[in-house]
Design an enzyme around this catalytic site. Structure first.
Site, short mmCIF file in Angstrom:
data_model
loop_
_atom_site.label_atom_id
_atom_site.label_comp_id
_atom_site.label_asym_id
_atom_site.label_seq_id
_atom_site.Cartn_x
_atom_site.Cartn_y
_atom_site.Cartn_z
N ASN A 104 0.81 -1.23 0.00
CA ASN A 104 0.00 0.00 0.00
C ASN A 104 0.84 1.28 0.00
O ASN A 104 0.32 2.38 0.13
CB ASN A 104 -0.99 0.00 1.17
CG ASN A 104 -0.26 -0.06 2.50
OD1 ASN A 104 0.98 -0.05 2.53
ND2 ASN A 104 -1.01 -0.12 3.58
N HIS A 252 11.97 -49.17 11.71
CA HIS A 252 11.84 -50.29 12.63
C HIS A 252 10.75 -49.95 13.62
O HIS A 252 10.67 -48.82 14.09
CB HIS A 252 13.18 -50.51 13.34
CG HIS A 252 13.14 -51.58 14.38
ND1 HIS A 252 13.21 -51.32 15.72
CD2 HIS A 252 13.00 -52.92 14.26
CE1 HIS A 252 13.16 -52.46 16.40
NE2 HIS A 252 13.02 -53.44 15.53
N ASN A 253 9.89 -50.92 13.94
CA ASN A 253 8.80 -50.68 14.89
C ASN A 253 8.10 -49.36 14.59
O ASN A 253 7.97 -48.49 15.45
CB ASN A 253 9.32 -50.65 16.33
CG ASN A 253 9.73 -52.03 16.80
OD1 ASN A 253 9.39 -53.03 16.17
ND2 ASN A 253 10.46 -52.10 17.89
N GLU A 282 6.80 -51.28 9.42
CA GLU A 282 6.58 -52.54 10.13
C GLU A 282 5.32 -52.51 10.97
O GLU A 282 4.96 -51.48 11.53
CB GLU A 282 7.74 -52.80 11.09
CG GLU A 282 9.01 -53.16 10.38
CD GLU A 282 10.12 -53.43 11.38
OE1 GLU A 282 11.28 -53.27 11.01
OE2 GLU A 282 9.83 -53.80 12.53
N ASP A 284 3.67 -55.04 14.11
CA ASP A 284 3.77 -56.17 15.03
C ASP A 284 2.34 -56.52 15.38
O ASP A 284 1.67 -55.75 16.06
CB ASP A 284 4.50 -55.70 16.30
CG ASP A 284 5.76 -56.48 16.55
OD1 ASP A 284 6.11 -57.32 15.70
OD2 ASP A 284 6.40 -56.25 17.59
N HIS A 297 3.89 -53.38 20.68
CA HIS A 297 5.12 -54.09 20.93
C HIS A 297 4.83 -55.14 21.99
O HIS A 297 4.54 -54.80 23.12
CB HIS A 297 6.19 -53.11 21.42
CG HIS A 297 7.57 -53.60 21.15
ND1 HIS A 297 8.01 -53.87 19.87
CD2 HIS A 297 8.59 -53.91 21.96
CE1 HIS A 297 9.26 -54.29 19.93
NE2 HIS A 297 9.63 -54.33 21.19
N GLU A 331 5.25 -58.61 11.27
CA GLU A 331 5.71 -59.53 12.30
C GLU A 331 4.45 -60.11 12.92
O GLU A 331 3.67 -59.40 13.56
CB GLU A 331 6.54 -58.79 13.34
CG GLU A 331 7.10 -59.71 14.37
CD GLU A 331 8.61 -59.58 14.53
OE1 GLU A 331 9.12 -60.10 15.50
OE2 GLU A 331 9.25 -58.96 13.66
N LYS A 382 5.78 -64.36 6.10
CA LYS A 382 6.01 -65.76 5.78
C LYS A 382 5.00 -66.21 4.73
O LYS A 382 3.92 -65.65 4.62
CB LYS A 382 5.85 -66.60 7.05
CG LYS A 382 6.98 -66.37 8.03
CD LYS A 382 6.77 -67.21 9.25
CE LYS A 382 7.60 -66.68 10.40
NZ LYS A 382 7.25 -67.33 11.65
#
Ligand SMILES: *[C@@H]1O[C@H](CO)[C@@H](O)[C@H](O)[C@H]1NC(C)=O
Ligand SMILES: *[C@@H]1O[C@H](CO)[C@@H](O)[C@H](O)[C@H]1NC(C)=O
Ligand SMILES: *[C@@H]1O[C@H](CO)[C@@H](O)[C@H](O)[C@H]1NC(C)=O
Length: 699
Positions: A104, A252-253, A282, A284, A297, A331, A382
């Site tokens: 302005n 991880h985790n 991952e 679990d 966990h 897992e 698996k």
């Protein structure tokens, strides 16, 4: 004619006001924005004609835009003329930016607007610091241009940059296109493209004719002037090689946000990891009480989340940061019934995103590429059979528990969990879940010999950090070869996992392990290395391994890098020149940092080195070290370089101030800035290091 006039800059910082000495003649004004240039000395017809009367050092001419005539002025003393001239010129660059920001045109800006302006000017500033400077200038909420210029200069004055500038500037004030081009090719090693680059940089960093030096500094502080090769930041690697040829950013985790014993399991942890480019997450899984599998966990007091919700989160966030495939590592501690529930959730929620069949229906000879798997989620778990078998057998089958040693043991060392420890039993696998596994079938690793003659490319084994280290040490070359064909996943040792601590991923990358899973929730050196490696290639979570780690007959061993073909060691010299606006780490009043810079090389064992500068007393704002550190790097392709700034402490451990880690192959030589990151890997914008880097062949 000549008259005595008094000129005054009004408080709007834009208007020059002047009054005739003759009574009743009133006053006149003009705007600074009307001034096109200020010329020193006898550079107008009028001043030339009076040259004998007024020496050149007193004279200057204001040249206006458009048709308005020049204004020729003579100061009382050379100092006065010079002050005005110098100031006008230096301030012009800032003024031009100011005009851009002051929409302005009232010549005022509040603190927020100034912050925006500084960003536009590529001046990053610590908020607390800036606010402190502003308020100490009795300006409260508004600042006027008149105080802005000195403020800006105070903040950004850089003698060491000025020195470099003067080395290349013919007149010490301006850097001509050719001069910048010479600088770019000689010091910055920009090679053949230096002319184009010089043109581009001038367009980008010099909005006006004045203030060349500020433009030069802006360039050095910009992305083009950064230590990281800009083109390596983009996706630039070949993405059509088998998955096993890439390092894959892995967590991880993933479900944990903090500590592994008492911490919280959270969907947020998945979102954070995926947004950071992580490509292997991952879960679990455990039987839930009402038939719904849960994630936490095992045997610890971490909170629980539903498997179903994790998968929905994955679906939503998997491809926000990168298009390349995500591996979901399961897992599995569930009974067959809830495994089947898991399979149903996976199919229903992920739909087509989940890869459930071989890409081309053929027996795979090698893993597919990230390119072919774009937008897909792969299950790692698996499997009862092999993906190519047509199995019409039983609903469930028994899997021998030989994998027990691969499975991570729940933490039972710190707390007495004897009561909860599971009864060892043969795990049963649900066929539904098994059928969803294609390219990442978890198997037990026996030894390299066995793998060579029996293993399939889609078989993947997990190694504890300890086991992987032992293999890397004893059978390094075998491990590298194994990893050319198959994926391997590394996880932290159980005990250290108790406090979510990480291990050095470099040792695993040295032997070509792809899925080197780290606790993303734990800040520190290890995550800095992970972030550093994966910052290249568009942060897509995949980095192509060096060629000698993709050849199944490679001779490479991290312990004997000189024995491989194409061995080319390099010399790296880093002159650590200065630091800029380092943040205060110790919040105690009156404490000022005593910074030092530590440079660490991570790579093959022979390349691991640490060197540091001395510390500078009481200066976090603009410390100058000017110290050169030398390194020899035997395997540049694998090396990471970490710059860490610490606050020296006589009595106790040094405090961390900031760091930046990058692959050696992404370093640009020359005068460069390193923009520092916090412990959590977050940019702390004003804080940087200024370095001069040279890389040469070792002769
Ligand atoms: C662990 O807890 C179990 C069950 O409460 C108990 O029988 C056992 O004695 C405890 N062990 C130790 C070492 O405290
Ligand atoms: C930095 O070091 C170089 C060579 O070691 C020297 O020429 C230069 O003058 C030094 N600069 C400063 C600011 O100390
Ligand atoms: C920066 O490094 C180059 C190449 O090693 C060298 O020529 C130059 O003098 C260095 N600059 C300073 C200020 O020392």
């Amino acid at each position: 004619w000549k008259k005595q006039r008094h000129f005054r800059l009004l408080e709007d910082a834009m208007t020059i006001w002047y009054k005739s000495r003759w009574p009743g003649k009133g006053h006149s004004t003009f705007s600074i924005s009307d001034v096109e240039a200020v010329r020193e000395g006898h550079q107008s017809e009028v001043l030339q004609s009076t040259a004998e009367e007024f020496p050149a050092e007193l004279c200057f001419t204001l040249v206006f835009h458009g048709r308005q005539g020049n204004l020729d002025l003579v100061a009382k003393t050379p100092e006065e003329a010079q002050t005005m001239d110098e100031k006008e010129r230096q301030d012009q660059w800032v003024r031009d930016w100011f005009l851009k920001a002051d929409k302005n045109k009232d010549g005022k800006m509040n603190f927020k607007e100034v912050q925006t302006l500084l960003k536009m000017m590529n001046v990053e500033m610590n908020e607390d610091h800036a606010l402190h400077l502003f308020t100490s200038k009795e300006l409260q909420s508004d600042i006027f241009l008149i105080s802005f210029c000195p403020f800006y200069k105070m903040l950004t004055q850089r003698d060491e940059v000025r020195k470099v500038f003067k080395d290349y500037s013919g007149d010490g004030e301006n850097l001509l296109l050719e001069e910048l081009e010479t600088f770019l090719s000689v010091e910055q090693h920009e090679g053949g493209q230096s002319y184009q680059l010089a043109k581009m940089l001038i367009d980008r960093y010099e909005p006006s004719e004045s203030g060349k030096h500020d433009g030069f500094q802006s360039y050095l502080c910009s992305q083009e002037g950064s230590i990281f090769k800009p083109k390596h930041l983009d996706l630039h690697q070949d993405m059509s090689q088998p998955l096993s040829h890439y390092f894959i950013s892995s967590s991880h985790n993933t479900y944990l946000l903090e500590d592994q014993i008492l911490g919280q399991s959270s969907l947020e942890a998945y979102i954070k990891a995926l947004k950071r480019g992580c490509r292997c997450v991952e879960v679990d899984c455990w039987d839930g009480s009402d038939g719904e599998p849960i994630v936490y966990h095992g045997h610890t007091w971490t909170s629980r989340i539903l498997f179903r919700d994790v998968i929905s989160t994955l679906k939503e966030y998997a491809f926000k940061a990168s298009d390349f495939p995500v591996i979901l590592s399961i897992e599995n501690h569930c009974g067959v019934e809830q495994q089947t529930v898991m399979a149903q959730h996976l199919s229903k929620i992920l739909g087509d995103t989940l890869l459930t069949t071989l890409l081309d229906g053929q027996v795979p000879q090698q893993l597919p590429s990230p390119q072919e798997l774009k937008g897909k989620i792969l299950l790692k778990a698996k499997k009862l059979n092999n993906p190519e078998d047509c199995l019409d057998g039983t609903q469930t089958d028994e899997v021998s528990d030989e994998e027990a040693e691969d499975a991570e043991s729940p933490i039972s060392l710190l707390i007495n969990f004897t009561f909860y420890l599971p009864i060892l039993q043969k795990s049963k696998l649900s066929k539904e879940l098994s059928d969803l596994v294609v390219y990442c079938k978890s198997v037990h690793f026996r030894d390299f010999e066995h793998a060579r003659s029996n293993a399939k490319c889609y078989e993947i084994s997990s190694f504890s950090e300890k086991k992987a280290k032992a293999l890397a040490k004893d059978e390094g070359t075998d491990f590298v070869r194994y990893n050319t064909r198959q994926l391997s996943r590394i996880y932290p040792n159980g005990l250290s996992g108790a406090i979510s601590s990480n291990y050095n991923p470099q040792e695993m990358w040295n032997v070509g392990c792809q899925i080197v899973a780290l606790n993303f929730q734990t800040a520190g050196l290890e995550m800095d290395l992970n972030d550093g490696l994966f910052r290249q290639n568009g942060c897509c979570g995949y980095v192509l391994k060096p060629d000698f780690m993709r050849d199944s007959n490679t001779q490479f061993s991290p312990d004997k890098p000189e024995e491989r073909q194409g061995y080319k060691p390099l010399r790296l010299s880093i002159q650590v020149i200065s630091g800029q606006q380092l943040p205060k780490v110790n919040q105690k009043e009156g404490s000022i940092v005593d910074p030092l810079v530590r440079v660490q090389i991570f790579g093959v064992p022979g390349d691991q080195r640490v060197k540091e500068t001395p510390y500078i007393n009481n200066n976090g704002f603009n410390p100058v070290w000017n110290k050169t550190l030398h390194f020899v790097i035997h395997t540049p392709e694998l090396a990471l370089v970490r710059f860490e700034v610490e606050d020296h402490d006589r009595a106790s451990r040094n405090d961390f101030i900031g760091q930046f880690t990058l692959p050696f192959t992404c370093i640009q030589a020359g005068y460069r800035h390193i923009h520092l990151l916090s412990k959590d890997g977050i940019a702390i914008p004003p804080a940087s290091l200024f370095v001069n880097i040279s890389i040469s062949a070792l002769t």
